[in-house]
Design a protein around this motif. Structure first.
Motif, PDB file in Angstrom:
ATOM      1  N   MET A 423      43.764  38.061  37.520  1.00 57.06           N
ATOM      2  CA  MET A 423      43.498  37.615  38.444  1.00 57.06           C
ATOM      3  C   MET A 423      43.358  38.591  40.473  1.00 57.06           C
ATOM      4  SD  MET A 423      45.801  34.433  37.699  1.00 57.06           S
ATOM      5  CE  MET A 423      45.586  34.222  39.326  1.00 57.06           C
ATOM      6  N   PHE A 424      44.644  39.663  40.074  1.00 51.15           N
ATOM      7  CA  PHE A 424      44.691  40.501  40.801  1.00 51.15           C
ATOM      8  C   PHE A 424      42.821  40.961  41.561  1.00 51.15           C
ATOM      9  CE2 PHE A 424      46.090  44.969  43.397  1.00 51.15           C
ATOM     10  CZ  PHE A 424      46.270  44.416  44.202  1.00 51.15           C
ATOM     11  N   THR A 425      41.940  41.499  40.698  1.00 52.33           N
ATOM     12  CA  THR A 425      41.128  42.265  40.588  1.00 52.33           C
ATOM     13  C   THR A 425      40.240  41.517  40.971  1.00 52.33           C
ATOM     14  OG1 THR A 425      39.795  41.579  38.290  1.00 52.33           O
ATOM     15  CG2 THR A 425      41.115  43.314  38.104  1.00 52.33           C
ATOM     16  N   GLU A 426      39.592  39.894  41.129  1.00 53.70           N
ATOM     17  CA  GLU A 426      39.267  38.675  41.831  1.00 53.70           C
ATOM     18  C   GLU A 426      38.317  39.149  41.179  1.00 53.70           C
ATOM     19  OE1 GLU A 426      38.502  39.536  45.917  1.00 53.70           O
ATOM     20  OE2 GLU A 426      40.607  39.183  46.171  1.00 53.70           O
ATOM     21  N   PRO A 427      37.656  38.627  39.607  1.00 53.04           N
ATOM     22  CA  PRO A 427      37.404  38.361  38.895  1.00 53.04           C
ATOM     23  C   PRO A 427      35.900  36.961  38.780  1.00 53.04           C
ATOM     24  CG  PRO A 427      38.595  37.919  37.201  1.00 53.04           C
ATOM     25  CD  PRO A 427      39.288  38.063  38.844  1.00 53.04           C
ATOM     26  N   GLU A 428      34.492  37.157  38.545  1.00 52.96           N
ATOM     27  CA  GLU A 428      34.186  35.784  38.195  1.00 52.96           C
ATOM     28  C   GLU A 428      33.758  35.571  37.285  1.00 52.96           C
ATOM     29  OE1 GLU A 428      29.742  36.336  41.181  1.00 52.96           O
ATOM     30  OE2 GLU A 428      30.899  38.635  41.110  1.00 52.96           O
ATOM     31  N   ILE A 429      33.870  36.504  35.989  1.00 52.01           N
ATOM     32  CA  ILE A 429      33.947  35.904  34.757  1.00 52.01           C
ATOM     33  C   ILE A 429      34.959  36.821  34.031  1.00 52.01           C
ATOM     34  CG2 ILE A 429      32.051  36.109  32.425  1.00 52.01           C
ATOM     35  CD1 ILE A 429      31.188  37.669  36.178  1.00 52.01           C
ATOM     36  N   LEU A 430      36.002  34.852  33.583  1.00 50.78           N
ATOM     37  CA  LEU A 430      37.350  35.515  33.048  1.00 50.78           C
ATOM     38  C   LEU A 430      37.342  35.323  30.968  1.00 50.78           C
ATOM     39  CD1 LEU A 430      40.450  36.594  33.402  1.00 50.78           C
ATOM     40  CD2 LEU A 430      41.220  34.288  33.941  1.00 50.78           C
ATOM     41  N   ILE A 431      37.270  36.698  30.661  1.00 54.98           N
ATOM     42  CA  ILE A 431      37.169  36.111  29.375  1.00 54.98           C
ATOM     43  C   ILE A 431      38.531  36.209  28.629  1.00 54.98           C
ATOM     44  CG2 ILE A 431      36.442  37.015  26.943  1.00 54.98           C
ATOM     45  CD1 ILE A 431      34.058  38.919  28.643  1.00 54.98           C
ATOM     46  N   LEU A 432      39.229  35.211  27.936  1.00 55.30           N
ATOM     47  CA  LEU A 432      40.432  34.573  27.613  1.00 55.30           C
ATOM     48  C   LEU A 432      40.668  34.812  25.794  1.00 55.30           C
ATOM     49  CD1 LEU A 432      41.220  31.774  29.430  1.00 55.30           C
ATOM     50  CD2 LEU A 432      41.955  34.487  30.242  1.00 55.30           C
ATOM     51  N   ASP A 433      40.585  36.001  25.059  1.00 54.26           N
ATOM     52  CA  ASP A 433      41.167  36.006  23.934  1.00 54.26           C
ATOM     53  C   ASP A 433      42.457  35.290  22.702  1.00 54.26           C
ATOM     54  OD1 ASP A 433      40.502  36.531  21.582  1.00 54.26           O
ATOM     55  OD2 ASP A 433      39.982  38.445  21.038  1.00 54.26           O
ATOM     56  N   GLU A 434      42.525  34.226  23.181  1.00 57.33           N
ATOM     57  CA  GLU A 434      43.982  33.666  22.357  1.00 57.33           C
ATOM     58  C   GLU A 434      44.671  33.533  23.442  1.00 57.33           C
ATOM     59  OE1 GLU A 434      43.808  32.330  19.325  1.00 57.33           O
ATOM     60  OE2 GLU A 434      42.566  33.238  17.735  1.00 57.33           O
ATOM     61  N   PRO A 435      44.365  32.847  24.108  1.00 58.41           N
ATOM     62  CA  PRO A 435      45.743  33.536  25.676  1.00 58.41           C
ATOM     63  C   PRO A 435      46.560  32.269  24.907  1.00 58.41           C
ATOM     64  CG  PRO A 435      44.015  31.383  25.890  1.00 58.41           C
ATOM     65  CD  PRO A 435      43.502  31.972  24.808  1.00 58.41           C
ATOM     66  N   THR A 436      46.637  31.889  24.889  1.00 58.93           N
ATOM     67  CA  THR A 436      48.297  30.677  24.409  1.00 58.93           C
ATOM     68  C   THR A 436      48.332  31.185  22.557  1.00 58.93           C
ATOM     69  OG1 THR A 436      47.583  29.027  23.099  1.00 58.93           O
ATOM     70  CG2 THR A 436      47.496  29.065  25.649  1.00 58.93           C
ATOM     71  N   ARG A 437      48.290  32.842  22.113  1.00 55.10           N
ATOM     72  CA  ARG A 437      48.984  32.901  20.328  1.00 55.10           C
ATOM     73  C   ARG A 437      50.490  33.477  21.126  1.00 55.10           C
ATOM     74  NH1 ARG A 437      45.971  36.677  16.879  1.00 55.10           N
ATOM     75  NH2 ARG A 437      44.893  35.184  16.395  1.00 55.10           N
ATOM     76  N   GLY A 438      51.326  32.515  19.960  1.00 59.72           N
ATOM     77  CA  GLY A 438      52.898  32.705  20.057  1.00 59.72           C
ATOM     78  C   GLY A 438      53.828  32.823  20.842  1.00 59.72           C
ATOM     79  N   ILE A 439      53.169  31.658  21.804  1.00 62.66           N
ATOM     80  CA  ILE A 439      53.478  31.235  22.916  1.00 62.66           C
ATOM     81  C   ILE A 439      54.170  29.931  22.410  1.00 62.66           C
ATOM     82  CG2 ILE A 439      53.175  32.698  24.757  1.00 62.66           C
ATOM     83  CD1 ILE A 439      51.504  31.135  26.268  1.00 62.66           C
ATOM     84  N   ASP A 440      55.106  28.851  23.166  1.00 61.72           N
ATOM     85  CA  ASP A 440      55.584  27.956  22.998  1.00 61.72           C
ATOM     86  C   ASP A 440      55.006  26.250  23.780  1.00 61.72           C
ATOM     87  OD1 ASP A 440      57.331  26.962  26.040  1.00 61.72           O
ATOM     88  OD2 ASP A 440      57.689  28.423  25.641  1.00 61.72           O
ATOM     89  N   VAL A 441      55.034  24.868  23.684  1.00 58.83           N
ATOM     90  CA  VAL A 441      54.679  24.149  24.724  1.00 58.83           C
ATOM     91  C   VAL A 441      53.676  24.083  25.590  1.00 58.83           C
ATOM     92  CG1 VAL A 441      54.161  22.493  22.157  1.00 58.83           C
ATOM     93  CG2 VAL A 441      56.415  22.232  23.531  1.00 58.83           C
ATOM     94  N   GLY A 442      55.445  24.441  26.290  1.00 60.83           N
ATOM     95  CA  GLY A 442      55.517  24.738  27.953  1.00 60.83           C
ATOM     96  C   GLY A 442      54.904  25.471  28.335  1.00 60.83           C
ATOM     97  N   ALA A 443      54.927  26.193  27.431  1.00 67.64           N
ATOM     98  CA  ALA A 443      54.348  27.447  28.246  1.00 67.64           C
ATOM     99  C   ALA A 443      53.095  27.686  28.285  1.00 67.64           C
ATOM    100  CB  ALA A 443      54.556  28.942  27.798  1.00 67.64           C
ATOM    101  N   LYS A 444      52.327  27.106  27.395  1.00 71.13           N
ATOM    102  CA  LYS A 444      50.929  26.527  26.958  1.00 71.13           C
ATOM    103  C   LYS A 444      50.305  25.352  27.644  1.00 71.13           C
ATOM    104  CE  LYS A 444      50.485  26.724  21.892  1.00 71.13           C
ATOM    105  NZ  LYS A 444      50.524  26.624  20.928  1.00 71.13           N
ATOM    106  N   ASN A 445      51.284  25.240  28.231  1.00 74.98           N
ATOM    107  CA  ASN A 445      50.839  23.716  29.353  1.00 74.98           C
ATOM    108  C   ASN A 445      50.685  24.551  30.910  1.00 74.98           C
ATOM    109  OD1 ASN A 445      52.024  21.429  31.443  1.00 74.98           O
ATOM    110  ND2 ASN A 445      50.058  20.970  30.043  1.00 74.98           N
ATOM    111  N   GLU A 446      51.406  25.294  31.545  1.00 72.82           N
ATOM    112  CA  GLU A 446      51.235  26.574  32.480  1.00 72.82           C
ATOM    113  C   GLU A 446      50.460  27.089  32.247  1.00 72.82           C
ATOM    114  OE1 GLU A 446      55.173  28.029  32.557  1.00 72.82           O
ATOM    115  OE2 GLU A 446      55.956  25.891  33.829  1.00 72.82           O
ATOM    116  N   ILE A 447      49.692  27.695  31.177  1.00 72.82           N
ATOM    117  CA  ILE A 447      48.807  28.529  30.832  1.00 72.82           C
ATOM    118  C   ILE A 447      47.440  27.079  30.757  1.00 72.82           C
ATOM    119  CG2 ILE A 447      47.285  30.392  29.282  1.00 72.82           C
ATOM    120  CD1 ILE A 447      49.736  31.710  30.866  1.00 72.82           C
TER     121      ILE A 447
END
Length: 512
Positions: A423-447
């Motif tokens: 996010m600090f690179t201020e992207p226009e196009i963000l590619i997310l590969d399995e962004p919630t793998r291995g994290i819990d439901v509370g953290a998933k909700n925040e992501i």
């Protein structure tokens, strides 16, 4: 239930600045499957490392009783000698060695110091048959899939006459079929009298297979529930895990979708080591401003290979096709080009490709955009602190300070650091590969809320996920991929799990 085979009493474990476990108690019955759940950072893995001797006696307080005997494990060899074997989330295998060599690594079948390979291979054949493997004992571990590698670890555990098997997120990297087979194997072990402790964020699996579930929160034992009770469901467990109701896992989304930003045409990618093997075959896709687009596909379909090749040709050889941005063709031959044109990529393997684990949160967040905190190639430490502090607060990263080493953060907080970095690179196009793998439901909700917010600010999001409910819950549009071909394109309102799965298993090119 039979007598307790394991009792952990008043276990307290501290790291610098963090109390990871605070008087935790755990009781596990003989021959049961006992699930251990909680948010990232709740203390699940730390508790199991205490049990297995990874954190030795003297580094924690409290008592461990196994088979009614008080235990003082100095290292993992002590626990394994009693039949307590742990399989970590990051598999401890040597890729360049064979299956047989890995199964008996450290437990070699030797006579007078000379390894008996015939005995080793014969014993391994029995073990891999017991766990349902189809491979040869001579196959190298690097040449079998992740699901098969998980079975190698279990075969290795069985070779040590296991009585208590601890599995830390065993299905995190497995597809649905592999996960189902692993759960059936645990059922078989239960019938044989082997006790299992299962750490998992996949609550559907927990409800399906476990006898009891112990819930940890903030390093403390909250409660142990018997899953024989019909009133225990996902919502009940989640409430205990996070300390609150989490009715809307996927935040309500009102998309404001703009003009087409990125268009990819006839994108073809060949395997980096097998020059005649086509991994991606003539893919066509596009992204609009403010849009979240998903990529669904079974393991091996080419999802990660596709997005990595788009991100500065990070994967593959002989890549052909065109990328256009705002209607004009652009050149993206390397990662530098990709970042220059506004791309960012959050890898599925955050520990290998997303973070420098031994470095601080501060340095990881600013790593991809050092120019943003530098003057004439000299980093301004005050600006670095200001940036890191800003993303710590914006992303709600839980840590003692921005100087904390990333390796000591929970999985969910590590993922937030990776997001902050890009996010600090201020992207226009963000590619997310399995962004919630291995994290819990509370953290998933925040992501999910972070992803939503980025889209609401006009970013174009391309998201790969193995979880169809996740794609359906957060994406505006979904492409399906099968054997390197894009086989379908669906608006969210026109898709469900059945239609996506049907398209994901179709190896013919669809007209989309």
């Amino acid at each position: 239930m039979n007598q307790f085979v394991l009792e952990m009493k008043n276990i307290t474990k501290e790291f610098p600045g963090v109390k990871a476990l605070d008087n935790v108690n755990l009781q596990v019955g003989k021959g049961e499957i006992h699930a251990l759940v909680g948010e990232n950072g709740a203390g699940k893995s730390t508790l199991m490392k205490v049990l297995s001797g990874v954190h030795p006696i003297g580094t924690y307080t409290g008592d461990i009783y196994f088979d009614s005997n008080k235990c003082s494990f100095k290292d993992i060899n002590d626990s394994e000698a009693l039949g307590i074997v742990i399989i970590h989330q990051e598999l401890a295998l040597v890729p360049e060695l064979s299956i047989a060599e890995n199964v008996y690594l450290g437990n070699e079948q030797a006579t007078k110091g000379i390894i008996d390979w015939a005995k080793t291979k014969k014993a391994t054949e029995k073990l891999i048959e017991a766990v349902g493997m189809k491979a040869s004992v001579n196959d190298l571990v690097k040449d079998v899939g992740v699901g098969q590698q998980q079975l190698v670890e279990i075969a290795k555990a069985l070779s040590k006459d296991v009585k208590l098997l601890i599995l830390d997120e065993p299905t995190a990297a497995l597809n649905e079929t592999e996960s189902e087979n692993l759960l059936k194997l645990l059922n078989t072990f239960r019938e044989q009298g082997i006790t299992s402790i299962l750490i998992s964020h996949k609550l559907k699996e927990v409800l399906k297979i476990a006898d009891n579930v112990t819930i940890l929160r903030d390093g403390q034992t909250i409660e142990t529930l018997s899953l024989q009770q019909t009133l225990i469901n996902e919502e009940r467990i989640i409430k205990s895990m996070v300390g609150r109701d989490l009715k809307n896992l996927y935040p309500i989304r009102k998309p404001i979708i703009g003009e087409k930003v990125i268009e990819i045409k006839d994108w073809t990618v060949y395997h980096p080591q097998l020059p005649d093997k086509k991994i991606i075959n003539g893919a066509n896709l596009h992204l609009r401003a403010g849009e979240i687009v998903g990529i669904a596909g079974l393991m091996g379909a080419g999802r990660t290979e596709l997005v990595m090749s788009i991100f500065g040709k990070s994967y593959g050889k002989r890549i052909t096709g065109k990328i256009s941005k705002n209607g004009k063709e652009i050149t993206v031959n390397n990662v530098g080009d990709a970042i220059h044109h506004g791309f960012a990529y959050v890898s599925e393997d955050r520990k290998e490709y997303g973070l420098i684990l031994q470095d601080s949160v501060k340095k990881n967040i600013t790593l991809a955009n050092l120019k943003g905190i530098s003057n004439k190639l000299v980093v301004n430490p005050y600006e670095e602190v200001e940036v890191a502090q800003r993303y710590k607060e914006q992303l709600n990263i839980k840590m003692p300070s921005i100087d904390q080493q990333v390796v000591n953060l929970s999985g969910g907080n590590q993922q937030k650091v990776v997001l902050g970095k890009w996010m600090f690179t201020e992207p226009e196009i963000l590619i997310l590969d399995e962004p919630t793998r291995g994290i819990d439901v509370g953290a998933k909700n925040e992501i999910y809320k972070i992803i939503n917010d980025l889209a609401n600010h006009g970013k174009s999001i391309l998201m790969v996920s193995s979880e169809l409910p996740e794609l359906l819950g957060i994406c505006d549009r979904i492409y399906t991929l099968s054997d390197g071909l894009i086989t379908g394109e669906f608006l969210k309102e026109d898709a469900n799990q059945e239609t996506l799965m049907a398209s994901m298993t179709d190896n013919r090119r669809a007209h989309v």
